[in-house]
Scaffold this active site. Structure first.
Site, PDB file in Angstrom:
ATOM      1  N   ASP A 121      -4.553   0.318   8.389  1.00  0.00           N
ATOM      2  CA  ASP A 121      -3.425   1.257   8.329  1.00  0.00           C
ATOM      3  C   ASP A 121      -3.418   2.160   9.565  1.00  0.00           C
ATOM      4  O   ASP A 121      -2.390   2.333  10.230  1.00  0.00           O
ATOM      5  CB  ASP A 121      -3.543   2.088   7.042  1.00  0.00           C
ATOM      6  CG  ASP A 121      -2.342   2.998   6.801  1.00  0.00           C
ATOM      7  OD1 ASP A 121      -1.212   2.598   7.146  1.00  0.00           O
ATOM      8  OD2 ASP A 121      -2.529   4.105   6.260  1.00  0.00           O
ATOM      9  N   HIS A 132       2.252  10.033  -2.079  1.00  0.00           N
ATOM     10  CA  HIS A 132       2.573   8.603  -2.129  1.00  0.00           C
ATOM     11  C   HIS A 132       1.339   7.745  -2.393  1.00  0.00           C
ATOM     12  O   HIS A 132       1.436   6.708  -3.040  1.00  0.00           O
ATOM     13  CB  HIS A 132       3.284   8.155  -0.842  1.00  0.00           C
ATOM     14  CG  HIS A 132       2.380   7.816   0.296  1.00  0.00           C
ATOM     15  ND1 HIS A 132       1.960   8.735   1.226  1.00  0.00           N
ATOM     16  CD2 HIS A 132       1.786   6.657   0.657  1.00  0.00           C
ATOM     17  CE1 HIS A 132       1.167   8.139   2.099  1.00  0.00           C
ATOM     18  NE2 HIS A 132       1.039   6.880   1.780  1.00  0.00           N
ATOM     19  N   LYS A 149       5.660   5.436  -1.463  1.00  0.00           N
ATOM     20  CA  LYS A 149       6.603   6.152  -0.592  1.00  0.00           C
ATOM     21  C   LYS A 149       8.029   6.079  -1.106  1.00  0.00           C
ATOM     22  O   LYS A 149       8.882   6.847  -0.678  1.00  0.00           O
ATOM     23  CB  LYS A 149       6.549   5.584   0.831  1.00  0.00           C
ATOM     24  CG  LYS A 149       5.430   6.174   1.658  1.00  0.00           C
ATOM     25  CD  LYS A 149       5.661   5.946   3.131  1.00  0.00           C
ATOM     26  CE  LYS A 149       4.501   6.537   3.915  1.00  0.00           C
ATOM     27  NZ  LYS A 149       4.489   6.043   5.302  1.00  0.00           N
ATOM     28  N   HIS A 191       0.816  -1.233   0.000  1.00  0.00           N
ATOM     29  CA  HIS A 191       0.000   0.000   0.000  1.00  0.00           C
ATOM     30  C   HIS A 191       0.841   1.271   0.000  1.00  0.00           C
ATOM     31  O   HIS A 191       0.471   2.271  -0.576  1.00  0.00           O
ATOM     32  CB  HIS A 191      -1.001   0.014   1.165  1.00  0.00           C
ATOM     33  CG  HIS A 191      -0.389   0.280   2.512  1.00  0.00           C
ATOM     34  ND1 HIS A 191       0.356  -0.651   3.190  1.00  0.00           N
ATOM     35  CD2 HIS A 191      -0.408   1.382   3.299  1.00  0.00           C
ATOM     36  CE1 HIS A 191       0.770  -0.135   4.350  1.00  0.00           C
ATOM     37  NE2 HIS A 191       0.314   1.099   4.446  1.00  0.00           N
ATOM     38  N   ASP A 192       2.019   1.220   0.623  1.00  0.00           N
ATOM     39  CA  ASP A 192       2.876   2.410   0.682  1.00  0.00           C
ATOM     40  C   ASP A 192       3.996   2.373  -0.355  1.00  0.00           C
ATOM     41  O   ASP A 192       4.988   3.074  -0.198  1.00  0.00           O
ATOM     42  CB  ASP A 192       3.496   2.543   2.086  1.00  0.00           C
ATOM     43  CG  ASP A 192       2.582   3.313   3.043  1.00  0.00           C
ATOM     44  OD1 ASP A 192       1.687   4.047   2.564  1.00  0.00           O
ATOM     45  OD2 ASP A 192       2.764   3.179   4.269  1.00  0.00           O
ATOM     46  N   HIS A 228      -5.960   3.907   0.104  1.00  0.00           N
ATOM     47  CA  HIS A 228      -5.781   3.677   1.539  1.00  0.00           C
ATOM     48  C   HIS A 228      -5.801   4.956   2.371  1.00  0.00           C
ATOM     49  O   HIS A 228      -5.943   4.895   3.586  1.00  0.00           O
ATOM     50  CB  HIS A 228      -4.539   2.817   1.836  1.00  0.00           C
ATOM     51  CG  HIS A 228      -3.217   3.534   1.800  1.00  0.00           C
ATOM     52  ND1 HIS A 228      -2.499   3.687   0.644  1.00  0.00           N
ATOM     53  CD2 HIS A 228      -2.469   4.116   2.775  1.00  0.00           C
ATOM     54  CE1 HIS A 228      -1.360   4.333   0.920  1.00  0.00           C
ATOM     55  NE2 HIS A 228      -1.326   4.610   2.209  1.00  0.00           N
ATOM     56  N   HIS A 229      -5.677   6.113   1.740  1.00  0.00           N
ATOM     57  CA  HIS A 229      -5.794   7.367   2.507  1.00  0.00           C
ATOM     58  C   HIS A 229      -7.083   8.121   2.206  1.00  0.00           C
ATOM     59  O   HIS A 229      -7.253   9.258   2.637  1.00  0.00           O
ATOM     60  CB  HIS A 229      -4.590   8.282   2.251  1.00  0.00           C
ATOM     61  CG  HIS A 229      -3.382   7.872   3.036  1.00  0.00           C
ATOM     62  ND1 HIS A 229      -3.328   7.924   4.419  1.00  0.00           N
ATOM     63  CD2 HIS A 229      -2.177   7.392   2.636  1.00  0.00           C
ATOM     64  CE1 HIS A 229      -2.136   7.486   4.830  1.00  0.00           C
ATOM     65  NE2 HIS A 229      -1.431   7.145   3.767  1.00  0.00           N
TER      66      HIS A 229
HETATM   67 FE   LIG Z   1       0.266   5.532   3.442  1.00  0.00          FE
END
Ligand SMILES: [Fe+2]
Ligand SMILES: [Fe+2]
Ligand SMILES: [Fe+2]
Length: 418
Positions: A343, A290, A265, A261-262, A314-315
Site C-alpha cells: 500500500d 475506512h 472508503k 483493502h480500501d 492495512h493501516h
Molecule cells: Fe487505506
C-alpha cells in the site's frame, strides 16, 4: 479459497450502501424485494438468482460515475447510470443476465416490452418495481404504515413505467400480514426465495478475483486521486506474497485483499476523498475510519477470513502507531505486513493529478527509513527492494491497464449521452 456467491454479493451490496446514509440499505432492500417479486411471479430458479443479484448491485454504476462524468448527479440521468452498471458487470463470470438486467433497470415497462418480453425483460421490470418501492419508503417511519401509499403510487404507474404484474404482486404482498417484514433485517432474509440455488453456488479464487475487480474500480473511481490504486496494491501484494513463499491460493487471496483493502472508503464522503488541500483533524479522523470499516464489512464471511484480516490491518504499523487498533509487532500477521508495504509503495510511486509519483530511488530511500524505524516490516521491505525494478514495472503496467479500462468506461458512457 471457496466463498459462497451470495455471501460475497452481500458484502459488495452492503459496501455500496455505505456511500450515502440516504441510501439506507437501498441495494440490500431492492435485492430482497426483487427476490420476493420473482418468487411470486413463478420465475425459474436460474432467473430468480439473476434478479436477486442484479437487485443487490443495481446502482453500482451511479457510484462509479461520479469521477467518470463529473457533471452527472445520482439519479438525474437514469439511463446512464444503469448502463454504467452494466459496463462494470459485463466481465463478471456468470453475470450475463445480471448485467443485462442492471442495464435496463430504469427502462419503462412499456418501452422494454417492445424489445424483450422474455424472462430477462421481466427481471429488469422487477428491479425497476422494487427500486420504485424502496425509494419511496422513508427511513424514519415504520415501513408497514407507508406500504398502502406506495402501492397506490405504483398502481398509478402500472402499464406505463411499471409492469402491471409486478405492481399486482406488490399489492398482494402488502395485503399479506408480515410478508415484507424482512425489510427490517434484509441481509438475513435475502436468500429465502432463490434459496436452493444460492446456497450451493460457490466461487473459487479466480472467480472471486474477477467479481471483485469491477468493485475495486467502484472504490477507486470515487476519487480521481486514487483511480487505479487498489489494482496497483493487488499486484504488488501478490508478488510479495510469492516472494515469502505463500501458497498459490494465498497469493491469489492476497490479490483479492489488495483489491478490497480500501472498500471502507465507500463510507468516506467524496468531499474528503477529493479535497485538494490537507485534511483538517476532524476530516482525517473520518478518513481513518475506512480501515476499521474495511475489516468490519469483510468480517464474518466464510472463505474471506484472510482477506478480512489482511485488508482490515492495512493501516496498522509494527511500532503500534497505526490504526484502527494500534496493533504492534507479532500481533500483526505476515499477510497484513505485506499489504502495508504494498500500500505504501503503491501510494508513493503512483502518479496523482497533483503530483508525480516518486522515482524508484526516492521511494526506496523512504521505505528503508520506515523499515529502520520499524514502522514497516524490514524483511518485507528488503524483499521489495531486491525486486524493485520488476515490481515497479508490474505496478505501472497494471495501473495503466486500469486507467485504460477507466477511459473505455467513461468514453463508452460519453458516447451513450450523445
Ligand atoms: Fe487505506
Ligand atoms: Fe437506479
Ligand atoms: Fe436504485
Amino acid at each position: 479459497m471457496q466463498v459462497r456467491l451470495i455471501d460475497l454479493m452481500g458484502v459488495l451490496s452492503r459496501a455500496l450502501d455505505l456511500v450515502s446514509r440516504m441510501l439506507g440499505n437501498h441495494h440490500v432492500h431492492v435485492g430482497f424485494l426483487a427476490a420476493r417479486f420473482a418468487g411470486r411471479l413463478g420465475m425459474d430458479a436460474a432467473t430468480q438468482r439473476d434478479v436477486l443479484l442484479a437487485g443487490m448491485v443495481h446502482d453500482a454504476g451511479a457510484i462509479a460515475l461520479h469521477t467518470a462524468l463529473e457533471s452527472l448527479a445520482f439519479e438525474r440521468d437514469l439511463y446512464t447510470h444503469a448502463r454504467a452498471g452494466q459496463l462494470l458487470l459485463d466481465n463478471c463470470p456468470g453475470f450475463e443476465g445480471v448485467s443485462w438486467m442492471v442495464g435496463e433497470h430504469h427502462t419503462p415497462w412499456d418501452v422494454l416490452r417492445e424489445r424483450d418480453s422474455g424472462s430477462l425483460g421481466l427481471g429488469a421490470n422487477i428491479i425497476n418495481a422494487a427500486d420504485f418501492v424502496d425509494v419511496r419508503l422513508r427511513r424514519h417511519k415504520p415501513y408497514a404504515v407507508q406500504f398502502a401509499d406506495v402501492a397506490a403510487s405504483a398502481k398509478r404507474e402500472a402499464g406505463r413505467l411499471l409492469n402491471p404484474d409486478c405492481v399486482e404482486v406488490f399489492r398482494e404482498l402488502v395485503a399479506e400480514h408480515g410478508a415484507l417484514d424482512g425489510l427490517y433485517a434484509p441481509a438475513s432474509h435475502l436468500y429465502t426465495d432463490a434459496e436452493e440455488r444460492m446456497e450451493q453456488e460457490y466461487l473459487g479464487c479466480e472467480d472471486v478475483v474477477r467479481l471483485c475487480s469491477p468493485f475495486a474500480q467502484v472504490i477507486d473511481f470515487r476519487s480521481r486521486f486514487t483511480a487505479t490504486h487498489s489494482r496497483g496494491v493487488a499486484v504488488v501484494a501478490e508478488d510479495l506474497a510469492r516472494a515469502v513463499d505463500f501458497s498459490l491460493t494465498e497469493q491469489r487471496t492476497m490479490h483479492v485483499a489488495g483489491l478490497l483493502h480500501d472498500i471502507g472508503k465507500l463510507a468516506v464522503p467524496g468531499s474528503i476523498l477529493e479535497k485538494p488541500s490537507a485534511l483538517e483533524d476532524a476530516e482525517f479522523a473520518v478518513m481513518r475510519e475506512h480501515a476499521r470499516i474495511s475489516g468490519e464489512i469483510l468480517g464474518n464471511v466464510a472463505g474471506l477470513e484472510l482477506v478480512c484480516q489482511w485488508a482490515g490491518q492495512h493501516h496498522e504499523r509494527l511500532d503500534g502507531t497505526g490504526y484502527p487498533f494500534g496493533l504492534r509487532g507479532e500481533a500483526i500477521s505476515l499477510g497484513a505486513r505485506i499489504i502495508q508495504v504494498a500500500d505504501v509503495f503503491t501510494a508513493i510511486t503512483e502518479d496523482r493529478p497533483y503530483r508525480e509519483g516518486m522515482r524508484p530511488e526516492a521511494a526506496a530511500a523512504l521505505l528503508r527509513r520506515q523499515a529502520d524505524a520499524r514502522v514497516l516490516d524490514p524483511e518485507i521491505v528488503c524483499l521489495l527492494l531486491e525486486r524493485m525494478d520488476d515490481l515497479n514495472c508490474a505496478r505501472e503496467r497494471e495501473q495503466q491497464k486500469a486507467r485504460d479500462e477507466f477511459e473505455r468506461f467513461s468514453g463508452g458512457l460519453r458516447n451513450l449521452r450523445h
